[in-house]
Design a protein around this motif. Structure first.
Motif, PDB file in Angstrom:
ATOM      1  N   SER A 141     -15.674  -0.866  -2.118  1.00 32.54           N
ATOM      2  CA  SER A 141     -14.546  -0.070  -1.623  1.00 32.54           C
ATOM      3  C   SER A 141     -13.273  -0.393  -2.409  1.00 32.54           C
ATOM      4  O   SER A 141     -12.482   0.505  -2.697  1.00 32.54           O
ATOM      5  CB  SER A 141     -14.336  -0.277  -0.117  1.00 32.54           C
ATOM      6  OG  SER A 141     -13.963  -1.594   0.184  1.00 32.54           O
ATOM      7  N   LYS A 142     -13.117  -1.647  -2.800  1.00 30.44           N
ATOM      8  CA  LYS A 142     -11.968  -2.047  -3.623  1.00 30.44           C
ATOM      9  C   LYS A 142     -12.062  -1.384  -5.003  1.00 30.44           C
ATOM     10  O   LYS A 142     -11.076  -0.856  -5.516  1.00 30.44           O
ATOM     11  CB  LYS A 142     -11.933  -3.568  -3.765  1.00 30.44           C
ATOM     12  CG  LYS A 142     -10.736  -4.093  -4.506  1.00 30.44           C
ATOM     13  CD  LYS A 142     -10.742  -5.612  -4.527  1.00 30.44           C
ATOM     14  CE  LYS A 142      -9.483  -6.131  -5.196  1.00 30.44           C
ATOM     15  NZ  LYS A 142      -9.459  -7.612  -5.191  1.00 30.44           N
ATOM     16  N   GLU A 143     -13.259  -1.394  -5.566  1.00 24.20           N
ATOM     17  CA  GLU A 143     -13.529  -0.771  -6.865  1.00 24.20           C
ATOM     18  C   GLU A 143     -13.190   0.727  -6.840  1.00 24.20           C
ATOM     19  O   GLU A 143     -12.688   1.283  -7.813  1.00 24.20           O
ATOM     20  CB  GLU A 143     -15.017  -0.972  -7.178  1.00 24.20           C
ATOM     21  CG  GLU A 143     -15.488  -0.529  -8.515  1.00 24.20           C
ATOM     22  CD  GLU A 143     -16.992  -0.779  -8.637  1.00 24.20           C
ATOM     23  OE1 GLU A 143     -17.719   0.192  -8.909  1.00 24.20           O
ATOM     24  OE2 GLU A 143     -17.431  -1.925  -8.434  1.00 24.20           O
ATOM     25  N   LEU A 144     -13.441   1.358  -5.705  1.00 27.39           N
ATOM     26  CA  LEU A 144     -13.183   2.788  -5.548  1.00 27.39           C
ATOM     27  C   LEU A 144     -11.692   3.084  -5.379  1.00 27.39           C
ATOM     28  O   LEU A 144     -11.256   4.204  -5.600  1.00 27.39           O
ATOM     29  CB  LEU A 144     -13.970   3.314  -4.347  1.00 27.39           C
ATOM     30  CG  LEU A 144     -14.156   4.806  -4.213  1.00 27.39           C
ATOM     31  CD1 LEU A 144     -14.747   5.431  -5.467  1.00 27.39           C
ATOM     32  CD2 LEU A 144     -15.052   5.114  -3.026  1.00 27.39           C
ATOM     33  N   GLY A 145     -10.908   2.064  -5.000  1.00 21.62           N
ATOM     34  CA  GLY A 145      -9.468   2.245  -4.867  1.00 21.62           C
ATOM     35  C   GLY A 145      -8.936   2.205  -3.450  1.00 21.62           C
ATOM     36  O   GLY A 145      -7.742   2.431  -3.220  1.00 21.62           O
ATOM     37  N   PHE A 146      -9.799   1.923  -2.463  1.00 22.94           N
ATOM     38  CA  PHE A 146      -9.331   1.831  -1.084  1.00 22.94           C
ATOM     39  C   PHE A 146      -8.365   0.660  -0.935  1.00 22.94           C
ATOM     40  O   PHE A 146      -8.545  -0.381  -1.562  1.00 22.94           O
ATOM     41  CB  PHE A 146     -10.508   1.617  -0.123  1.00 22.94           C
ATOM     42  CG  PHE A 146     -11.313   2.852   0.141  1.00 22.94           C
ATOM     43  CD1 PHE A 146     -10.845   3.836   0.998  1.00 22.94           C
ATOM     44  CD2 PHE A 146     -12.557   3.023  -0.451  1.00 22.94           C
ATOM     45  CE1 PHE A 146     -11.601   4.983   1.260  1.00 22.94           C
ATOM     46  CE2 PHE A 146     -13.319   4.154  -0.191  1.00 22.94           C
ATOM     47  CZ  PHE A 146     -12.836   5.137   0.660  1.00 22.94           C
ATOM     48  N   GLY A 147      -7.350   0.828  -0.096  1.00 25.92           N
ATOM     49  CA  GLY A 147      -6.400  -0.239   0.198  1.00 25.92           C
ATOM     50  C   GLY A 147      -7.026  -1.301   1.085  1.00 25.92           C
ATOM     51  O   GLY A 147      -8.132  -1.132   1.599  1.00 25.92           O
ATOM     52  N   ALA A 148      -6.296  -2.396   1.298  1.00 24.27           N
ATOM     53  CA  ALA A 148      -6.809  -3.549   2.032  1.00 24.27           C
ATOM     54  C   ALA A 148      -7.238  -3.204   3.457  1.00 24.27           C
ATOM     55  O   ALA A 148      -8.277  -3.678   3.931  1.00 24.27           O
ATOM     56  CB  ALA A 148      -5.768  -4.661   2.050  1.00 24.27           C
ATOM     57  N   ILE A 149      -6.465  -2.381   4.160  1.00 22.75           N
ATOM     58  CA  ILE A 149      -6.809  -2.036   5.544  1.00 22.75           C
ATOM     59  C   ILE A 149      -8.106  -1.244   5.584  1.00 22.75           C
ATOM     60  O   ILE A 149      -9.000  -1.529   6.395  1.00 22.75           O
ATOM     61  CB  ILE A 149      -5.661  -1.266   6.234  1.00 22.75           C
ATOM     62  CG1 ILE A 149      -4.466  -2.200   6.429  1.00 22.75           C
ATOM     63  CG2 ILE A 149      -6.113  -0.660   7.553  1.00 22.75           C
ATOM     64  CD1 ILE A 149      -3.201  -1.516   6.887  1.00 22.75           C
ATOM     65  N   MET A 150      -8.241  -0.272   4.707  1.00 27.10           N
ATOM     66  CA  MET A 150      -9.467   0.537   4.698  1.00 27.10           C
ATOM     67  C   MET A 150     -10.656  -0.288   4.219  1.00 27.10           C
ATOM     68  O   MET A 150     -11.772  -0.113   4.725  1.00 27.10           O
ATOM     69  CB  MET A 150      -9.276   1.786   3.831  1.00 27.10           C
ATOM     70  CG  MET A 150     -10.253   2.873   4.173  1.00 27.10           C
ATOM     71  SD  MET A 150     -10.321   3.299   5.934  1.00 27.10           S
ATOM     72  CE  MET A 150      -8.687   3.935   6.204  1.00 27.10           C
ATOM     73  N   GLN A 151     -10.437  -1.192   3.276  1.00 29.23           N
ATOM     74  CA  GLN A 151     -11.519  -2.086   2.854  1.00 29.23           C
ATOM     75  C   GLN A 151     -12.036  -2.887   4.048  1.00 29.23           C
ATOM     76  O   GLN A 151     -13.242  -3.062   4.225  1.00 29.23           O
ATOM     77  CB  GLN A 151     -11.028  -3.061   1.782  1.00 29.23           C
ATOM     78  CG  GLN A 151     -10.760  -2.451   0.438  1.00 29.23           C
ATOM     79  CD  GLN A 151     -10.120  -3.452  -0.510  1.00 29.23           C
ATOM     80  OE1 GLN A 151     -10.445  -4.635  -0.483  1.00 29.23           O
ATOM     81  NE2 GLN A 151      -9.198  -2.984  -1.340  1.00 29.23           N
ATOM     82  N   SER A 152     -11.119  -3.349   4.873  1.00 29.07           N
ATOM     83  CA  SER A 152     -11.482  -4.122   6.054  1.00 29.07           C
ATOM     84  C   SER A 152     -12.256  -3.270   7.060  1.00 29.07           C
ATOM     85  O   SER A 152     -13.247  -3.719   7.646  1.00 29.07           O
ATOM     86  CB  SER A 152     -10.219  -4.690   6.701  1.00 29.07           C
ATOM     87  OG  SER A 152     -10.552  -5.458   7.817  1.00 29.07           O
ATOM     88  N   ARG A 153     -11.839  -2.028   7.253  1.00 29.32           N
ATOM     89  CA  ARG A 153     -12.547  -1.127   8.177  1.00 29.32           C
ATOM     90  C   ARG A 153     -13.957  -0.821   7.679  1.00 29.32           C
ATOM     91  O   ARG A 153     -14.909  -0.761   8.460  1.00 29.32           O
ATOM     92  CB  ARG A 153     -11.762   0.160   8.381  1.00 29.32           C
ATOM     93  CG  ARG A 153     -10.511  -0.057   9.201  1.00 29.32           C
ATOM     94  CD  ARG A 153      -9.759   1.219   9.407  1.00 29.32           C
ATOM     95  NE  ARG A 153      -8.535   0.945  10.159  1.00 29.32           N
ATOM     96  CZ  ARG A 153      -7.519   1.756  10.223  1.00 29.32           C
ATOM     97  NH1 ARG A 153      -7.541   2.914   9.590  1.00 29.32           N
ATOM     98  NH2 ARG A 153      -6.456   1.424  10.922  1.00 29.32           N
TER      99      ARG A 153
END
Length: 138
Positions: A30-42
């Motif tokens: 998800s980080k590789e795709l560009g999601f922010g920290a909150i969305m990565q956590s979700r």
């Protein structure tokens, strides 16, 4: 139609530590795709819930995580598959607070709320398949 944009990662869920592995891989993708920290956590939380359900209720199964693309939009798809006892009443299992394990009962309803697409198939004695997608909004 959803088309896989990258090689999917499949994690076999048999031990509690496998849940941590799946969560870690999902967070990294998800980080590789560009999601922010909150969305990565979700996303990581959703993966954890799905993997924990496999571990607790079916004993074993798989979590597959893939970057997908549809109509120029990219997202992360998580597929949880087991061959466990299945869910006798899916509608009830998707109600907030419903639990058969004595836990909080936030698992599947929480995953459904955190993700953009949610599909579940299950039959007693045949296992369960859950497909979810979180689309990346630029």
């Amino acid at each position: 139609m959803v088309v896989a944009a990258s090689n999917p990662e499949t994690i076999r869920i048999e031990r509690e530590n496998d849940i941590v592995t799946a969560r870690h891989i999902g967070r990294n993708m998800s980080k590789e795709l560009g999601f922010g920290a909150i969305m990565q956590s979700r996303i990581a939380t959703s993966i954890s819930e799905l993997a924990r359900n496999i571990f607790l209720y079916a004993g074993a199964g798989t979590i597959t995580i893939a970057i997908v693309e549809r109509e120029g939009k990219k997202g992360l798809q998580i597929t949880a598959i087991d061959e466990g006892p299945g869910i006798p009443d899916i509608r009830k299992a998707l109600e907030d607070g419903y639990t058969t394990s004595g836990a909080l009962g936030a698992g599947l309803p929480g995953v459904r709320r955190m993700m953009d697409c949610f599909d579940i198939e299950s039959a007693p004695g045949k296992g369960t398949r859950v497909d979810v997608i979180k689309w990346f909004e630029q």
